[in-house]
Write an enzyme that holds these catalytic residues in place. Sequence first.
Site, PDB file in Angstrom:
ATOM      1  CG  ASP A  42      49.756  32.299  42.404  1.00 41.31           C
ATOM      2  OD1 ASP A  42      49.795  33.793  42.002  1.00 41.31           O
ATOM      3  OD2 ASP A  42      48.889  31.947  42.671  1.00 41.31           O
ATOM      4  CG  ASP A  44      47.068  35.644  47.007  1.00 36.02           C
ATOM      5  OD1 ASP A  44      47.513  35.712  48.284  1.00 36.02           O
ATOM      6  OD2 ASP A  44      46.924  36.862  46.120  1.00 36.02           O
TER       7      ASP A  44
END
Length: 558
Positions: A42, A44
């Site tokens: 992922d 952020d």
Amino acid sequence: MRQDQEDPYQRRSAQVYAAADRAGSGSVASPRAVLYDAVLLDRDGTLIEDVPYNGDPEKVRPVPGARAALDRLRAAGLRLAVVTNQSGLARGYFTGEQMRAVHARVEELLGRFDAWLVCPHDDADGCGCRKPAPGLVYAAARELGTTPSRCVLVGDIGRDVDAAMAAGAAGVLVPTPVTRPEEVAAAGWVATDLPAAVAEILRRQQAVQPSNPPTEPVRTALVVRSDSAGDVLVTGPAIRAVAAGAERVVLLCGPRGRAAANLLPGVDEIIEHPLPWIDPDPGPVDPEAMRSLSARLGAVGADQAVVFTSFHQSALPLALLLRMAGIDRIAAISDDYPGSLLDIRHRVPVGVPEPERALSLAAAAGHRLPDGDEPVLRLRRDAVPPRPADLGDPGYVVLHPGSAASSRACPPEVATRIVGALADAGHRVLVTGGPHERAVTARVAAAGGTDLGGRTDLAGLAAIVADASAVVVGNTGPAHLAAAAGVPVVSLFAPTVPFGQWGPYRVPTVRLGDAAAPCRDTRAASCPVPGHPCLSGVDPGDVVDALRTLAVSGGGGR
């Protein structure tokens, strides 16, 4: 039936039911016998600090230790991809050009990634790529030339882990201040930070590679798993690894696991004998029975014994019998001091999936899966009978409400509502159970399903499961049959044992139930909390939604 029984007909078979045979299961055979080809990350909150809707490269700040951790993965030969939801595109908060500038800055600071997979949609768009949907994971696996089961996804919220699970990939949660407690409770694998996640990925990868190879060829290996059917099934990959390095494999199992032992590839003979220090309801220890077992094990003529146990069991009582039987090389997992009972004392950290835990012991004993054999659960094709013709075409949903441990069973009233909801959504539902569960399956199936309670043995159930579109089941043997067939699972998982160890392995899965219920980690066989709260609150509509996430549609389609 005598306590000491051998089945000389149980032979190895190259014909297996395997997840590799099912389209989209993410278990295509690879020439390398490793757990992972790729790590998906992922963006952020995982790779860089979370700046909401960031379109400014100057605001990119890597999380501590990110570059060194990613370089460790690259050095190990793992491919890297970013999988990220960016609804700011749909909302007009930044442009595609601004997003690409942010990504260029990320690569400037953290090194090159092999692929970027972005969902540009908002929640209301109903796309199949926005996490927790699995679309980005499938797309990343295709882009990297691998399959989801050979990927591990690292993220900071439950959506990331759920997307990984729904595709059959491993998911690692690295919590941040925005991660909700219930997301942490539900995650099967939690790491303190990105460097810790990477360290454990590499440790697990290395743990299934052989060490301490036998100095002489192994003519006969004795492998042991004396437990229930599900426990025997999850040991299957490790037994295949031993079989790849031995001319003959003899399996010692208990009566509760015998039906599963009959289904395992790689086994040449079976000895069935109860072990009173393993059985949940043991009788008194019979000295004569123990002497008989020791003599029988000595007659096997094993060059090596590998004793597989669950994390809460001890291998040492059997190790003593094996020593008395004259077996010179014994390997087992043991936290307790074994003295001279073990030649290979192996240790495994808490939380490792049971199939990998067993594989790591096989590796410690010098054995590995052969190239081309995935570390997935498999069944012998010649041990599974044809599916009954009166069940109609494949594509139904199997609901298995029961379990040998009542704490892990779905409450009948909940199972009944689930059947009704599935039938209303257009699913054809088969309700399965053992002979002692006929009253429950009849009650549950009356809501709109077909009652198969008591109609099949374990092998017959495996045949029914193999032709299902999905299986709705608790933490019990049929969940592992589904994994062996590559059939998606809606897991009604009571948290009495850790999901990361006992959840369906390397198969698309959606977990439902209260992961933080008071019964968590109690290992209770009977529900210790009135009202069975971990599963009594399951919403039947969530089961229908879970099937939709798994791309299982009403009417039997996928």
